[in-house]
Design an enzyme around this catalytic site. Structure first.
Site, PDB file in Angstrom:
ATOM      1  N   LYS A   9       7.278  -3.258   6.254  1.00 44.27           N
ATOM      2  CA  LYS A   9       6.346  -2.147   6.419  1.00 44.27           C
ATOM      3  C   LYS A   9       5.788  -2.123   7.857  1.00 44.27           C
ATOM      4  O   LYS A   9       5.976  -3.087   8.624  1.00 44.27           O
ATOM      5  CB  LYS A   9       5.218  -2.289   5.393  1.00 44.27           C
ATOM      6  CG  LYS A   9       5.717  -2.302   3.941  1.00 44.27           C
ATOM      7  CD  LYS A   9       4.544  -2.383   2.984  1.00 44.27           C
ATOM      8  CE  LYS A   9       5.011  -2.503   1.541  1.00 44.27           C
ATOM      9  NZ  LYS A   9       3.879  -2.474   0.596  1.00 44.27           N
ATOM     10  N   TYR A  49       7.522   6.014  -3.539  1.00 42.96           N
ATOM     11  CA  TYR A  49       6.366   5.534  -4.294  1.00 42.96           C
ATOM     12  C   TYR A  49       5.995   6.471  -5.444  1.00 42.96           C
ATOM     13  O   TYR A  49       4.850   6.444  -5.914  1.00 42.96           O
ATOM     14  CB  TYR A  49       5.179   5.340  -3.354  1.00 42.96           C
ATOM     15  CG  TYR A  49       5.262   4.062  -2.525  1.00 42.96           C
ATOM     16  CD1 TYR A  49       5.467   2.828  -3.137  1.00 42.96           C
ATOM     17  CD2 TYR A  49       5.120   4.099  -1.141  1.00 42.96           C
ATOM     18  CE1 TYR A  49       5.541   1.662  -2.392  1.00 42.96           C
ATOM     19  CE2 TYR A  49       5.180   2.926  -0.386  1.00 42.96           C
ATOM     20  CZ  TYR A  49       5.394   1.711  -1.018  1.00 42.96           C
ATOM     21  OH  TYR A  49       5.461   0.549  -0.294  1.00 42.96           O
ATOM     22  N   PHE A  57      -4.809   4.810  -4.921  1.00 37.22           N
ATOM     23  CA  PHE A  57      -4.407   4.383  -3.576  1.00 37.22           C
ATOM     24  C   PHE A  57      -3.157   5.109  -3.065  1.00 37.22           C
ATOM     25  O   PHE A  57      -2.659   4.801  -1.992  1.00 37.22           O
ATOM     26  CB  PHE A  57      -4.191   2.860  -3.534  1.00 37.22           C
ATOM     27  CG  PHE A  57      -3.202   2.336  -4.548  1.00 37.22           C
ATOM     28  CD1 PHE A  57      -1.830   2.360  -4.306  1.00 37.22           C
ATOM     29  CD2 PHE A  57      -3.637   1.793  -5.755  1.00 37.22           C
ATOM     30  CE1 PHE A  57      -0.919   1.869  -5.222  1.00 37.22           C
ATOM     31  CE2 PHE A  57      -2.740   1.298  -6.691  1.00 37.22           C
ATOM     32  CZ  PHE A  57      -1.374   1.339  -6.419  1.00 37.22           C
ATOM     33  N   ARG A  85      12.134 -11.084  -4.809  1.00 34.20           N
ATOM     34  CA  ARG A  85      10.747 -10.940  -5.275  1.00 34.20           C
ATOM     35  C   ARG A  85      10.010 -12.281  -5.195  1.00 34.20           C
ATOM     36  O   ARG A  85       8.842 -12.333  -4.829  1.00 34.20           O
ATOM     37  CB  ARG A  85      10.724 -10.412  -6.713  1.00 34.20           C
ATOM     38  CG  ARG A  85      11.280  -9.018  -6.856  1.00 34.20           C
ATOM     39  CD  ARG A  85      10.324  -7.938  -6.448  1.00 34.20           C
ATOM     40  NE  ARG A  85       9.214  -7.807  -7.361  1.00 34.20           N
ATOM     41  CZ  ARG A  85       8.315  -6.821  -7.302  1.00 34.20           C
ATOM     42  NH1 ARG A  85       8.406  -5.894  -6.355  1.00 34.20           N
ATOM     43  NH2 ARG A  85       7.328  -6.764  -8.168  1.00 34.20           N
ATOM     44  N   THR A  91       2.086  -9.070  -5.240  1.00 38.66           N
ATOM     45  CA  THR A  91       1.677  -7.867  -4.508  1.00 38.66           C
ATOM     46  C   THR A  91       0.461  -8.144  -3.625  1.00 38.66           C
ATOM     47  O   THR A  91       0.404  -7.703  -2.482  1.00 38.66           O
ATOM     48  CB  THR A  91       1.355  -6.727  -5.505  1.00 38.66           C
ATOM     49  OG1 THR A  91       2.510  -6.511  -6.309  1.00 38.66           O
ATOM     50  CG2 THR A  91       0.990  -5.447  -4.784  1.00 38.66           C
ATOM     51  N   ARG A 102       4.484 -13.029   1.782  1.00 39.12           N
ATOM     52  CA  ARG A 102       3.102 -12.530   1.739  1.00 39.12           C
ATOM     53  C   ARG A 102       2.092 -13.674   1.735  1.00 39.12           C
ATOM     54  O   ARG A 102       1.028 -13.573   2.338  1.00 39.12           O
ATOM     55  CB  ARG A 102       2.908 -11.643   0.507  1.00 39.12           C
ATOM     56  CG  ARG A 102       3.621 -10.288   0.629  1.00 39.12           C
ATOM     57  CD  ARG A 102       3.579  -9.545  -0.700  1.00 39.12           C
ATOM     58  NE  ARG A 102       4.161  -8.218  -0.631  1.00 39.12           N
ATOM     59  CZ  ARG A 102       4.574  -7.539  -1.693  1.00 39.12           C
ATOM     60  NH1 ARG A 102       4.518  -8.084  -2.899  1.00 39.12           N
ATOM     61  NH2 ARG A 102       5.070  -6.324  -1.554  1.00 39.12           N
ATOM     62  N   ASN A 112       0.674  -5.474   2.985  1.00 37.42           N
ATOM     63  CA  ASN A 112       1.330  -6.673   2.444  1.00 37.42           C
ATOM     64  C   ASN A 112       2.743  -6.893   2.984  1.00 37.42           C
ATOM     65  O   ASN A 112       3.576  -7.522   2.353  1.00 37.42           O
ATOM     66  CB  ASN A 112       1.267  -6.681   0.911  1.00 37.42           C
ATOM     67  CG  ASN A 112       2.016  -5.528   0.290  1.00 37.42           C
ATOM     68  OD1 ASN A 112       2.589  -4.703   1.013  1.00 37.42           O
ATOM     69  ND2 ASN A 112       2.030  -5.458  -1.023  1.00 37.42           N
ATOM     70  N   HIS A 115       8.244  -4.762   1.232  1.00 32.89           N
ATOM     71  CA  HIS A 115       8.512  -4.254  -0.116  1.00 32.89           C
ATOM     72  C   HIS A 115       9.874  -4.769  -0.561  1.00 32.89           C
ATOM     73  O   HIS A 115      10.810  -4.812   0.230  1.00 32.89           O
ATOM     74  CB  HIS A 115       8.537  -2.717  -0.108  1.00 32.89           C
ATOM     75  CG  HIS A 115       9.131  -2.137  -1.360  1.00 32.89           C
ATOM     76  ND1 HIS A 115       8.385  -1.922  -2.496  1.00 32.89           N
ATOM     77  CD2 HIS A 115      10.407  -1.780  -1.670  1.00 32.89           C
ATOM     78  CE1 HIS A 115       9.177  -1.440  -3.440  1.00 32.89           C
ATOM     79  NE2 HIS A 115      10.404  -1.346  -2.966  1.00 32.89           N
ATOM     80  N   GLU A 126      16.465   2.937  -5.111  1.00 30.15           N
ATOM     81  CA  GLU A 126      15.863   2.859  -3.779  1.00 30.15           C
ATOM     82  C   GLU A 126      16.929   2.831  -2.689  1.00 30.15           C
ATOM     83  O   GLU A 126      16.765   3.464  -1.638  1.00 30.15           O
ATOM     84  CB  GLU A 126      14.934   1.649  -3.694  1.00 30.15           C
ATOM     85  CG  GLU A 126      13.701   1.833  -4.593  1.00 30.15           C
ATOM     86  CD  GLU A 126      12.754   0.642  -4.632  1.00 30.15           C
ATOM     87  OE1 GLU A 126      11.638   0.805  -5.154  1.00 30.15           O
ATOM     88  OE2 GLU A 126      13.129  -0.466  -4.157  1.00 30.15           O
TER      89      GLU A 126
HETATM   90  P1  CMP Z   1       4.787  -2.474  -2.764  1.00 26.55           P
HETATM   91  O1  CMP Z   1       5.535  -3.645  -3.248  1.00 26.55           O
HETATM   92  O2  CMP Z   1       5.300  -1.742  -1.590  1.00 26.55           O
HETATM   93  O3  CMP Z   1       4.630  -1.432  -3.961  1.00 26.55           O
HETATM   94  C1  CMP Z   1       3.529  -0.590  -4.129  1.00 26.55           C
HETATM   95  C2  CMP Z   1       2.456  -0.843  -3.115  1.00 26.55           C
HETATM   96  O4  CMP Z   1       1.198  -0.294  -3.430  1.00 26.55           O
HETATM   97  C3  CMP Z   1       2.212  -2.323  -3.025  1.00 26.55           C
HETATM   98  O5  CMP Z   1       3.286  -2.947  -2.413  1.00 26.55           O
HETATM   99  C4  CMP Z   1       0.885  -2.389  -2.300  1.00 26.55           C
HETATM  100  O6  CMP Z   1       1.048  -2.354  -0.890  1.00 26.55           O
HETATM  101  C5  CMP Z   1       0.242  -1.091  -2.746  1.00 26.55           C
HETATM  102  N1  CMP Z   1      -0.851  -1.358  -3.661  1.00 26.55           N
HETATM  103  C6  CMP Z   1      -0.763  -1.852  -4.904  1.00 26.55           C
HETATM  104  N2  CMP Z   1      -1.993  -1.951  -5.440  1.00 26.55           N
HETATM  105  C7  CMP Z   1      -2.853  -1.503  -4.513  1.00 26.55           C
HETATM  106  C8  CMP Z   1      -4.266  -1.384  -4.470  1.00 26.55           C
HETATM  107  N3  CMP Z   1      -5.026  -1.723  -5.514  1.00 26.55           N
HETATM  108  N4  CMP Z   1      -4.811  -0.895  -3.341  1.00 26.55           N
HETATM  109  C9  CMP Z   1      -4.038  -0.540  -2.293  1.00 26.55           C
HETATM  110  N5  CMP Z   1      -2.687  -0.637  -2.271  1.00 26.55           N
HETATM  111  C10 CMP Z   1      -2.110  -1.140  -3.371  1.00 26.55           C
END
Ligand code: CMP
Length: 143
Positions: A9, A49, A57, A85, A91, A102, A112, A115, A126
């Site tokens: 990212k 997404y 969010f 993963r 996450t 992470r 984070n 992905h 994807e």
């Molecule tokens: P990712 O694995 O890219 O998939 C969905 C993304 O949503 C996740 O990583 C986070 O970066 C984001 N995400 C998930 N939960 C939250 C949250 N509570 N607040 C902000 N971002 C979030």
């Protein structure tokens, strides 16, 4: 052979973590079959997404992923979806184990770093969203 979609990212790119991430996947033994640096459009971000569309969010997530270049990759190998993963961690980086990407490099759920597809079927969706067939190299290491 199993493939997964991985995206570094904008925070990961800007913090200079591209080489580290690639090195971890190479060292583990996975094969890089697709790689590009792209400025993500809102259309692509919203499609990627889509499952989070109703979440509070969502708009921040789309703003963030479109805020700077992303390194999009496809990695191939035995069990790569689940292994990636594990290598990425939870996450929320604060809950990610040390030794994961992470866990080692992040503290913020919205920043984070990376992905990774959560299942084989998700990976297929994807990969076809982010890559054309002719952008993927069909090869296996021979050395
Ligand atoms: P990712 O694995 O890219 O998939 C969905 C993304 O949503 C996740 O990583 C986070 O970066 C984001 N995400 C998930 N939960 C939250 C949250 N509570 N607040 C902000 N971002 C979030």
């Amino acid at each position: 052979m199993e493939r997964t979609f991985i995206a570094i990212k904008p925070d990961g790119v800007q913090r200079g973590l591209v080489g580290t991430v690639i090195q971890r996947f190479e060292a583990k033994g996975f094969t890089l079959v697709g790689l590009k640096l792209i400025q993500v459009s809102r259309d692509l971000a919203e499609a990627h997404y889509g499952e989070h569309r109703e979440k509070p969010f969502f708009s921040g997530l789309v703003d963030f992923i479109t805020s700077g270049p992303v390194v999009a990759m496809v990695w191939e190998g035995k069990g790569v979806v689940a292994a990636a993963r594990k290598m990425i961690g939870s996450t929320n980086p604060l809950q990610s184990e040390p030794g994961t990407i992470r866990g080692d490099f992040g503290i913020d759920i919205g920043r984070n770093i990376i992905h990774g597809s959560d299942a084989v079927e998700t990976a297929q969706r994807e990969i076809s969203l982010w890559f054309q067939d002719n952008e993927l190299a069909n090869w296996s290491p021979t050395l």
